[in-house]
Design an enzyme around this catalytic site. Structure first.
Site, PDB file in Angstrom:
ATOM      1  CB  ALA A 129      -5.211  65.955  28.255  1.00 21.70           C
ATOM      2  N   GLY A 130      -1.659  66.464  27.382  1.00 24.27           N
ATOM      3  CA  GLY A 130      -0.407  66.926  27.980  1.00 24.27           C
ATOM      4  C   GLY A 130      -0.378  68.450  27.862  1.00 24.27           C
ATOM      5  CB  SER A 131       1.010  70.734  25.297  1.00 23.91           C
ATOM      6  OG  SER A 131       2.319  70.270  25.436  1.00 23.91           O
ATOM      7  NE  ARG A 242       3.789  77.224  33.226  1.00 25.74           N
ATOM      8  CZ  ARG A 242       2.737  77.397  32.433  1.00 25.74           C
ATOM      9  NH1 ARG A 242       2.332  78.620  32.109  1.00 25.74           N
ATOM     10  NH2 ARG A 242       2.087  76.364  31.939  1.00 25.74           N
ATOM     11  NE  ARG A 267      42.479  67.126  33.911  1.00 25.69           N
ATOM     12  CZ  ARG A 267      43.080  65.949  33.877  1.00 25.69           C
ATOM     13  NH1 ARG A 267      43.559  65.412  34.986  1.00 25.69           N
ATOM     14  NH2 ARG A 267      43.199  65.300  32.749  1.00 25.69           N
ATOM     15  N   GLY A 339      35.741  67.500  31.090  1.00 24.37           N
ATOM     16  CA  GLY A 339      36.201  66.508  30.112  1.00 24.37           C
ATOM     17  C   GLY A 339      35.609  65.137  30.413  1.00 24.37           C
ATOM     18  CD  GLU A 363       5.080  73.676  37.786  1.00 20.18           C
ATOM     19  OE1 GLU A 363       4.886  74.885  37.617  1.00 20.18           O
ATOM     20  OE2 GLU A 363       5.275  73.160  38.908  1.00 20.18           O
TER      21      GLU A 363
HETATM   22  C1  LIG Z   1       9.127  63.915  35.596  1.00 19.53           C
HETATM   23  C2  LIG Z   1       7.788  64.513  35.247  1.00 19.53           C
HETATM   24  C3  LIG Z   1       6.942  64.903  36.270  1.00 19.53           C
HETATM   25  C4  LIG Z   1       5.672  65.425  35.972  1.00 19.53           C
HETATM   26  N1  LIG Z   1       4.829  65.760  37.001  1.00 19.53           N
HETATM   27  C5  LIG Z   1       3.559  66.137  36.720  1.00 19.53           C
HETATM   28  C6  LIG Z   1       2.603  66.350  37.784  1.00 19.53           C
HETATM   29  O1  LIG Z   1       2.927  66.247  38.974  1.00 19.53           O
HETATM   30  N2  LIG Z   1       1.324  66.653  37.455  1.00 19.53           N
HETATM   31  C7  LIG Z   1       0.912  66.778  36.165  1.00 19.53           C
HETATM   32  O2  LIG Z   1      -0.256  67.057  35.946  1.00 19.53           O
HETATM   33  N3  LIG Z   1       1.792  66.599  35.132  1.00 19.53           N
HETATM   34  C8  LIG Z   1       3.099  66.264  35.385  1.00 19.53           C
HETATM   35  N4  LIG Z   1       3.986  66.050  34.351  1.00 19.53           N
HETATM   36  C9  LIG Z   1       3.521  66.151  32.989  1.00 19.53           C
HETATM   37  C10 LIG Z   1       4.094  67.355  32.214  1.00 19.53           C
HETATM   38  O3  LIG Z   1       3.549  68.554  32.680  1.00 19.53           O
HETATM   39  C11 LIG Z   1       3.824  67.075  30.722  1.00 19.53           C
HETATM   40  O4  LIG Z   1       4.705  66.021  30.353  1.00 19.53           O
HETATM   41  C12 LIG Z   1       4.040  68.302  29.859  1.00 19.53           C
HETATM   42  O5  LIG Z   1       3.066  69.272  30.109  1.00 19.53           O
HETATM   43  C13 LIG Z   1       4.033  67.963  28.361  1.00 19.53           C
HETATM   44  O6  LIG Z   1       2.980  67.137  27.998  1.00 19.53           O
HETATM   45  P1  LIG Z   1       3.299  65.808  27.144  1.00 19.53           P
HETATM   46  O7  LIG Z   1       4.365  65.071  27.848  1.00 19.53           O
HETATM   47  O8  LIG Z   1       2.007  65.109  26.893  1.00 19.53           O
HETATM   48  O9  LIG Z   1       3.904  66.344  25.774  1.00 19.53           O
HETATM   49  P2  LIG Z   1       3.066  66.779  24.460  1.00 19.53           P
HETATM   50  O10 LIG Z   1       2.014  67.765  24.833  1.00 19.53           O
HETATM   51  O11 LIG Z   1       2.662  65.555  23.734  1.00 19.53           O
HETATM   52  O12 LIG Z   1       4.189  67.521  23.639  1.00 19.53           O
HETATM   53  C14 LIG Z   1       5.077  66.850  22.738  1.00 19.53           C
HETATM   54  C15 LIG Z   1       5.910  67.906  22.021  1.00 19.53           C
HETATM   55  O13 LIG Z   1       5.056  68.780  21.270  1.00 19.53           O
HETATM   56  C16 LIG Z   1       5.315  70.129  21.630  1.00 19.53           C
HETATM   57  N5  LIG Z   1       4.077  70.922  21.594  1.00 19.53           N
HETATM   58  C17 LIG Z   1       2.871  70.601  22.118  1.00 19.53           C
HETATM   59  N6  LIG Z   1       2.005  71.608  21.934  1.00 19.53           N
HETATM   60  C18 LIG Z   1       2.668  72.592  21.291  1.00 19.53           C
HETATM   61  C19 LIG Z   1       2.313  73.886  20.798  1.00 19.53           C
HETATM   62  N7  LIG Z   1       1.078  74.386  20.965  1.00 19.53           N
HETATM   63  N8  LIG Z   1       3.258  74.598  20.138  1.00 19.53           N
HETATM   64  C20 LIG Z   1       4.520  74.103  19.963  1.00 19.53           C
HETATM   65  N9  LIG Z   1       4.902  72.892  20.401  1.00 19.53           N
HETATM   66  C21 LIG Z   1       3.999  72.155  21.065  1.00 19.53           C
HETATM   67  C22 LIG Z   1       5.842  70.042  23.064  1.00 19.53           C
HETATM   68  O14 LIG Z   1       6.607  71.192  23.383  1.00 19.53           O
HETATM   69  C23 LIG Z   1       6.691  68.787  23.003  1.00 19.53           C
HETATM   70  O15 LIG Z   1       7.954  69.085  22.477  1.00 19.53           O
HETATM   71  C24 LIG Z   1       5.266  65.568  34.629  1.00 19.53           C
HETATM   72  C25 LIG Z   1       6.142  65.204  33.602  1.00 19.53           C
HETATM   73  C26 LIG Z   1       7.385  64.690  33.898  1.00 19.53           C
HETATM   74  C27 LIG Z   1       8.297  64.283  32.765  1.00 19.53           C
END
Ligand SMILES: Cc1cc2nc3c(=O)[nH]c(=O)nc-3n(C[C@H](O)[C@H](O)[C@H](O)COP(=O)(O)OP(=O)(O)OC[C@H]3O[C@@H](n4cnc5c(N)ncnc54)[C@H](O)[C@@H]3O)c2cc1C
Length: 381
Positions: A129-131, A242, A267, A339, A363
């Site tokens: 559960a990312g995006s 954001r 430079r 460079g 975010e």
């Molecule tokens: C350094 C760091 C700190 C973080 N800190 C926190 C935190 O404190 N708390 C927290 O809860 N989270 C945190 N995160 C998590 C961050 O919010 C997620 O990594 C981000 O929301 C993306 O989720 P994912 O990595 O699972 O990518 P995915 O959801 O797997 O996405 C993979 C790719 O698919 C694309 N994609 C996904 N859905 C769509 C769509 N509907 N349309 C088009 N393209 C899409 C994405 O843009 C991406 O390019 C952190 C991440 C990082 C790297």
């Protein structure tokens, strides 16, 4: 509507700029190289009252508008992106409590966060559960003793360092996003543990980890807002955060531009400063224009947040997306102005370029921001 800063906001900007120049910038390369959480920077922000800037006055903070917070995030990031993240995450993680916590919860948790005695984390993302936050698997089951949390969060900034976790979990797993609730969870609760600590490309001083809940018992009063209202709280929190990520990106871009301008003056090649070359001038002019456009969009988004305007979501998404894309392109071009020297770790640009990248990801990725913007633009099709 003009987006000029007030005299007080200009004074705040100058004060933070001076502090960042004197105390933060000299530590930036070291923090990046050592990859250790910079407690001295955390202390600096706490001593200057910055960790409570966004927290309401009645709970020990300053209750400053988002625009003031954006100014601070930019000036800190101009010197050191890791230090700006300490500031940005404290607000992000405290905000669900501000929005949805009961008065008792606010009284208990916000004052120590405002004073910077404790750190907070925003605990939403999971491996599946990312995006798609609706795919949250962490469950919160109600029992006579309270809620029992089970599941694993990943990529949690301040994971393991924070004492307070604004945690999103499914109370009604069949309802998708309408089944998500938000809880405040203490680090010391039984069943709370810290998993893998990530080895990251940038923001090397920040600690980002897994957080694991194994039959973690959370008192009933730690549920914030109604059951099932967690997703709305998360989205409102992100709307309000954001522009701050945008400001962090903007600060990185401004810092990179500063370095490139100085370099172009100093430079010499072909007997003259490279700043005399039109090719370099045009790059610098484009960079400056992008930075200023990002700043204006952030000021607009923050102003709309401050007056709770109905267009907050779209402006917030646009500001984060635009500024982070600007940060990536400006840091890349600034490095090019230097460079081969830009590619070396003696210079700050390769760090700035690495730090900029994540602002396009966290975010909500910039693809997700585009989805938010297009949905608002098109309405229901
Ligand atoms: C350094 C760091 C700190 C973080 N800190 C926190 C935190 O404190 N708390 C927290 O809860 N989270 C945190 N995160 C998590 C961050 O919010 C997620 O990594 C981000 O929301 C993306 O989720 P994912 O990595 O699972 O990518 P995915 O959801 O797997 O996405 C993979 C790719 O698919 C694309 N994609 C996904 N859905 C769509 C769509 N509907 N349309 C088009 N393209 C899409 C994405 O843009 C991406 O390019 C952190 C991440 C990082 C790297």
């Amino acid at each position: 509507m003009a987006y000029e800063l007030s005299a007080e906001q200009e004074a705040l900007r100058d004060q933070i700029r001076q502090m960042a120049l004197e105390k933060v910038a000299p530590r930036a390369a070291e923090i990046d190289r050592e990859g250790e959480y910079p407690w001295d920077m955390q202390k600096l922000l706490a001593e200057n009252g910055l960790l409570g800037l966004a927290i309401p006055e009645e709970y020990g903070g300053s209750g400053a508008p988002l625009l003031d917070n954006c100014i601070v995030a930019e000036e800190l990031a101009r010197a050191c992106a890791t230090t700006s993240l300490i500031f940005v995450v404290q607000k992000l993680a405290a905000y669900p409590i501000v929005l949805a916590g009961s008065d008792e919860t606010k009284q208990k948790y916000l004052p120590p966060l405002a004073r910077g005695e404790k750190l907070a984390s925003f605990c939403l993302t999971e491996a599946e559960a990312g995006s798609d936050a609706g795919a949250t698997r962490t469950t919160a089951t109600e029992t006579p003793e309270g809620f029992v949390l089970n599941g694993e969060k990943c990529f949690i900034t301040n994971g393991g360092l924070a004492e307070v976790y604004s945690t999103f979990a499914m109370t009604e797993p069949d309802l998708g996003i309408r089944g998500i609730s938000v809880f405040v969870v203490g680090k010391g609760y039984p069943g709370f543990s810290v998993g893998k600590i990530e080895d990251k490309m940038g923001l090397r001083g920040a600690q980002v980890s897994e957080i694991i809940f194994t039959d973690c018992l959370v008192p009933r009063e730690n549920l914030m807002g109604e059951r099932g209202s967690g997703f709305i709280t998360a989205m409102k929190t992100l709307d309000n955060s954001r522009p701050l990520v945008g400001s962090q990106a903007l600060g990185i871009a401004q810092g990179a531009l500063d370095v490139a301008v100085d370099w172009a003056r100093e430079r010499k090649q072909f007997g003259n400063p490279i700043g005399k070359l039109q090719g370099i001038q045009f790059m610098l002019a484009d960079m400056k224009t992008k930075v200023e456009a990002a700043r204006q969009l952030i000021y607009r988004a923050a102003t709309l947040c401050d007056i709770e305007h109905p267009d907050v979501s779209i402006y917030s998404a646009m500001s984060k997306m635009f500024a982070s894309d600007v940060a990536m392109s400006v840091t890349t071009d600034a490095l090019q102005v230097l460079g081969g020297y830009g590619y070396m770790r003696d210079q700050p640009l390769e760090r700035m370029m690495r730090d900029a990248k994540v602002t396009q990801i966290y975010e909500g990725t910039n693809q997700v921001q585009r989805v938010v913007i297009a949905r608002r633009l098109l309405g229901k099709l």
